[in-house]
Design a protein around this motif. Structure first.
Motif, PDB file in Angstrom:
ATOM      1  N   ALA A   1      45.243  10.644 -56.832  1.00 37.55           N
ATOM      2  CA  ALA A   1      43.957  10.332 -56.583  1.00 37.55           C
ATOM      3  C   ALA A   1      43.483  10.068 -54.963  1.00 37.55           C
ATOM      4  CB  ALA A   1      43.569   8.594 -57.224  1.00 37.55           C
ATOM      5  N   ALA A   2      44.267   9.710 -54.256  1.00 37.46           N
ATOM      6  CA  ALA A   2      44.069   9.500 -52.870  1.00 37.46           C
ATOM      7  C   ALA A   2      43.938  10.875 -52.117  1.00 37.46           C
ATOM      8  CB  ALA A   2      45.195   8.599 -52.129  1.00 37.46           C
ATOM      9  N   LEU A   3      44.636  11.693 -52.637  1.00 35.44           N
ATOM     10  CA  LEU A   3      44.729  13.075 -51.882  1.00 35.44           C
ATOM     11  C   LEU A   3      43.676  14.145 -52.387  1.00 35.44           C
ATOM     12  CD1 LEU A   3      48.761  13.980 -52.282  1.00 35.44           C
ATOM     13  CD2 LEU A   3      47.476  13.456 -50.088  1.00 35.44           C
ATOM     14  N   ALA A   4      43.316  13.466 -53.576  1.00 34.78           N
ATOM     15  CA  ALA A   4      41.887  14.308 -54.026  1.00 34.78           C
ATOM     16  C   ALA A   4      40.744  13.939 -53.401  1.00 34.78           C
ATOM     17  CB  ALA A   4      41.603  13.941 -55.575  1.00 34.78           C
ATOM     18  N   THR A   5      40.687  13.145 -52.524  1.00 35.55           N
ATOM     19  CA  THR A   5      39.661  12.850 -51.611  1.00 35.55           C
ATOM     20  C   THR A   5      39.533  13.430 -50.329  1.00 35.55           C
ATOM     21  OG1 THR A   5      40.544  10.722 -50.439  1.00 35.55           O
ATOM     22  CG2 THR A   5      39.340  10.289 -52.735  1.00 35.55           C
ATOM     23  N   LEU A   6      40.571  14.400 -50.328  1.00 31.54           N
ATOM     24  CA  LEU A   6      40.710  15.006 -48.670  1.00 31.54           C
ATOM     25  C   LEU A   6      40.223  16.525 -49.106  1.00 31.54           C
ATOM     26  CD1 LEU A   6      44.591  13.870 -47.660  1.00 31.54           C
ATOM     27  CD2 LEU A   6      42.089  13.058 -47.289  1.00 31.54           C
ATOM     28  N   PRO A   7      40.048  17.072 -47.826  1.00 30.18           N
ATOM     29  CA  PRO A   7      39.556  18.551 -47.875  1.00 30.18           C
ATOM     30  C   PRO A   7      40.712  19.296 -48.248  1.00 30.18           C
ATOM     31  CG  PRO A   7      39.949  17.661 -45.503  1.00 30.18           C
ATOM     32  CD  PRO A   7      39.959  16.418 -46.620  1.00 30.18           C
TER      33      PRO A   7
ATOM     34  N   GLY B   1      55.186  14.004 -40.654  1.00 29.71           N
ATOM     35  CA  GLY B   1      55.114  13.645 -39.210  1.00 29.71           C
ATOM     36  C   GLY B   1      54.368  12.334 -39.417  1.00 29.71           C
ATOM     37  N   ARG B   2      53.307  12.097 -38.396  1.00 25.71           N
ATOM     38  CA  ARG B   2      52.592  10.712 -38.596  1.00 25.71           C
ATOM     39  C   ARG B   2      52.021  10.310 -39.548  1.00 25.71           C
ATOM     40  NH1 ARG B   2      53.229   7.477 -34.251  1.00 25.71           N
ATOM     41  NH2 ARG B   2      51.701   7.845 -32.801  1.00 25.71           N
ATOM     42  N   ARG B   3      51.761  11.230 -40.520  1.00 25.39           N
ATOM     43  CA  ARG B   3      51.284  10.889 -41.719  1.00 25.39           C
ATOM     44  C   ARG B   3      51.990  10.324 -42.864  1.00 25.39           C
ATOM     45  NH1 ARG B   3      47.435  16.178 -42.017  1.00 25.39           N
ATOM     46  NH2 ARG B   3      47.083  15.685 -44.163  1.00 25.39           N
ATOM     47  N   TRP B   4      53.527  10.401 -42.599  1.00 29.65           N
ATOM     48  CA  TRP B   4      54.379   9.727 -43.554  1.00 29.65           C
ATOM     49  C   TRP B   4      54.305   8.283 -43.354  1.00 29.65           C
ATOM     50  CZ3 TRP B   4      58.420   6.626 -43.345  1.00 29.65           C
ATOM     51  CH2 TRP B   4      59.415   6.560 -44.486  1.00 29.65           C
ATOM     52  N   ASN B   5      54.346   7.666 -44.449  1.00 30.35           N
ATOM     53  CA  ASN B   5      54.587   5.990 -44.728  1.00 30.35           C
ATOM     54  C   ASN B   5      55.053   5.696 -46.016  1.00 30.35           C
ATOM     55  OD1 ASN B   5      52.042   4.790 -45.683  1.00 30.35           O
ATOM     56  ND2 ASN B   5      51.112   6.203 -44.226  1.00 30.35           N
ATOM     57  N   THR B   6      55.485   4.458 -46.105  1.00 27.37           N
ATOM     58  CA  THR B   6      55.813   3.860 -47.389  1.00 27.37           C
ATOM     59  C   THR B   6      54.505   3.510 -48.320  1.00 27.37           C
ATOM     60  OG1 THR B   6      56.244   1.726 -46.696  1.00 27.37           O
ATOM     61  CG2 THR B   6      58.192   3.439 -46.660  1.00 27.37           C
ATOM     62  N   ARG B   7      53.489   3.657 -47.770  1.00 30.44           N
ATOM     63  CA  ARG B   7      52.143   3.205 -48.525  1.00 30.44           C
ATOM     64  C   ARG B   7      51.660   4.313 -48.795  1.00 30.44           C
ATOM     65  NH1 ARG B   7      51.290  -2.191 -48.634  1.00 30.44           N
ATOM     66  NH2 ARG B   7      52.858  -3.527 -47.154  1.00 30.44           N
ATOM     67  N   VAL B   8      50.302   4.014 -49.509  1.00 28.00           N
ATOM     68  CA  VAL B   8      49.382   5.243 -49.999  1.00 28.00           C
ATOM     69  C   VAL B   8      48.150   5.194 -48.926  1.00 28.00           C
ATOM     70  CG1 VAL B   8      47.922   6.399 -51.607  1.00 28.00           C
ATOM     71  CG2 VAL B   8      50.231   5.306 -52.440  1.00 28.00           C
ATOM     72  N   ILE B   9      48.261   5.953 -47.836  1.00 26.38           N
ATOM     73  CA  ILE B   9      47.091   5.944 -46.902  1.00 26.38           C
ATOM     74  C   ILE B   9      46.905   7.283 -46.632  1.00 26.38           C
ATOM     75  CG2 ILE B   9      46.558   5.081 -44.578  1.00 26.38           C
ATOM     76  CD1 ILE B   9      48.833   2.948 -44.685  1.00 26.38           C
ATOM     77  N   VAL B  10      45.680   7.651 -46.737  1.00 27.47           N
ATOM     78  CA  VAL B  10      45.146   8.819 -46.514  1.00 27.47           C
ATOM     79  C   VAL B  10      44.124   8.842 -45.206  1.00 27.47           C
ATOM     80  CG1 VAL B  10      45.695  10.200 -48.245  1.00 27.47           C
ATOM     81  CG2 VAL B  10      43.576   9.207 -48.100  1.00 27.47           C
ATOM     82  N   VAL B  11      44.128   9.692 -44.079  1.00 23.70           N
ATOM     83  CA  VAL B  11      43.339   9.711 -43.274  1.00 23.70           C
ATOM     84  C   VAL B  11      42.086  10.618 -43.766  1.00 23.70           C
ATOM     85  CG1 VAL B  11      42.692  10.100 -40.878  1.00 23.70           C
ATOM     86  CG2 VAL B  11      44.929   9.201 -41.522  1.00 23.70           C
ATOM     87  N   PRO B  12      40.965  10.313 -43.782  1.00 21.14           N
ATOM     88  CA  PRO B  12      39.672  11.170 -44.008  1.00 21.14           C
ATOM     89  C   PRO B  12      39.697  12.418 -43.291  1.00 21.14           C
ATOM     90  CG  PRO B  12      38.864   8.937 -44.067  1.00 21.14           C
ATOM     91  CD  PRO B  12      40.451   9.086 -43.401  1.00 21.14           C
ATOM     92  N   ASP B  13      39.327  13.485 -43.836  1.00 24.76           N
ATOM     93  CA  ASP B  13      38.995  14.717 -43.031  1.00 24.76           C
ATOM     94  C   ASP B  13      40.516  15.544 -42.724  1.00 24.76           C
ATOM     95  OD1 ASP B  13      36.352  14.425 -43.459  1.00 24.76           O
ATOM     96  OD2 ASP B  13      36.342  13.229 -41.418  1.00 24.76           O
ATOM     97  N   LEU B  14      41.635  14.982 -42.852  1.00 26.28           N
ATOM     98  CA  LEU B  14      42.817  15.519 -42.636  1.00 26.28           C
ATOM     99  C   LEU B  14      43.599  16.220 -43.983  1.00 26.28           C
ATOM    100  CD1 LEU B  14      44.738  13.366 -40.141  1.00 26.28           C
ATOM    101  CD2 LEU B  14      43.617  15.292 -39.822  1.00 26.28           C
ATOM    102  N   ALA B  15      43.360  17.304 -44.177  1.00 25.31           N
ATOM    103  CA  ALA B  15      43.810  18.268 -45.362  1.00 25.31           C
ATOM    104  C   ALA B  15      45.267  17.696 -45.779  1.00 25.31           C
ATOM    105  CB  ALA B  15      43.697  19.706 -45.312  1.00 25.31           C
ATOM    106  N   PRO B  16      45.537  17.695 -47.050  1.00 24.82           N
ATOM    107  CA  PRO B  16      46.964  17.544 -47.541  1.00 24.82           C
ATOM    108  C   PRO B  16      47.815  18.737 -47.039  1.00 24.82           C
ATOM    109  CG  PRO B  16      45.393  17.535 -49.332  1.00 24.82           C
ATOM    110  CD  PRO B  16      44.839  17.999 -48.122  1.00 24.82           C
ATOM    111  N   VAL B  17      48.978  18.297 -46.561  1.00 29.24           N
ATOM    112  CA  VAL B  17      50.256  18.986 -46.076  1.00 29.24           C
ATOM    113  C   VAL B  17      50.747  19.954 -47.142  1.00 29.24           C
ATOM    114  CG1 VAL B  17      52.452  19.164 -44.666  1.00 29.24           C
ATOM    115  CG2 VAL B  17      50.497  17.358 -44.333  1.00 29.24           C
ATOM    116  N   THR B  18      50.798  21.134 -46.672  1.00 26.89           N
ATOM    117  CA  THR B  18      51.385  21.967 -48.028  1.00 26.89           C
ATOM    118  C   THR B  18      52.435  23.052 -47.472  1.00 26.89           C
ATOM    119  OG1 THR B  18      49.844  23.700 -47.399  1.00 26.89           O
ATOM    120  CG2 THR B  18      49.281  22.120 -49.246  1.00 26.89           C
ATOM    121  N   GLY B  19      53.148  22.605 -46.196  1.00 25.05           N
ATOM    122  CA  GLY B  19      54.139  23.232 -45.593  1.00 25.05           C
ATOM    123  C   GLY B  19      55.391  22.495 -45.899  1.00 25.05           C
ATOM    124  N   GLY B  20      56.586  23.027 -45.365  1.00 23.30           N
ATOM    125  CA  GLY B  20      57.742  22.439 -45.384  1.00 23.30           C
ATOM    126  C   GLY B  20      58.241  22.585 -46.931  1.00 23.30           C
TER     127      GLY B  20
END
Length: 178
Positions: free
Chosen positions: A166-172, A97-116
């Motif tokens: 590395a970016a995803l490892a910073t998320l909850p 959804g809104r979290r997809w983009n062509t760069r490596v951008i993570v929003v703090p406090d949003l857990a990685p997506v594990t669906g789909g």
């Protein structure tokens, strides 16, 4: 319509699809940054843009210059794989959804997506990229482009996946939803 012209149309359509992706990506990147998102891994991004743009041009140049004979079975089977890659890519985009983009951008406090498709693979979008990197040029026997892109893309993905992990490892902890 000749097979070469049909191939050119298909590659042109993929190019238009890429432009649509960039529109979605830019909008989604802005959304993430507005919510405190942090971008990492910027160093490899220009290479990625050049590689993926050059890929579309290279297969067309190869096909038009070499003008290989193309076995219908090869063309049709590679078309099926290329379409499958697009379906997987858009499943990834839709799932994130809104979290997809062509760069490596993570929003703090949003857990990685594990669906789909992320239920099955950690980086399913890159499976789509690899499939397309082989299938699309081989639709018209552009095996040089398929080989060069595959090797260059493998090097890029090694860097890109490290940056994403590395970016995803910073998320909850992960959640099943975007």
């Amino acid at each position: 319509m000749t097979t070469l012209l049909a191939f050119t149309v298909v590659v042109g359509l993929v190019g238009l699809e890429r432009l649509a992706e960039l529109v979605v990506s830019k909008r989604n990147a802005a959304w993430s940054l507005e919510r405190g998102g942090r971008e990492t891994g910027q160093g490899h991004y220009p290479f990625m843009v050049v590689l993926h743009s050059g890929f579309l041009v290279a297969m067309l140049v190869e096909a038009w210059v070499r003008r290989p004979d193309v076995a219908p079975l090869l063309a049709w089977s590679m078309l099926v794989l290329a379409v499958g890659a697009q379906v997987l890519r858009w499943w990834c985009i839709t799932t994130l959804g809104r979290r997809w983009n062509t760069r490596v951008i993570v929003v703090p406090d949003l857990a990685p997506v594990t669906g789909g498709p992320y239920r099955f693979l950690r980086h399913p979008n890159y499976v789509a990229v690899v499939l397309e990197g082989v299938a699309l040029p081989l639709m018209h026997a552009s095996w040089i482009t398929a080989g060069v892109f595959t090797v260059a893309n493998a090097a890029l993905l090694a860097v890109r996946i490290r940056a994403e992990d590395a970016a995803l490892a910073t998320l909850p902890r992960a959640s099943g939803r975007a």
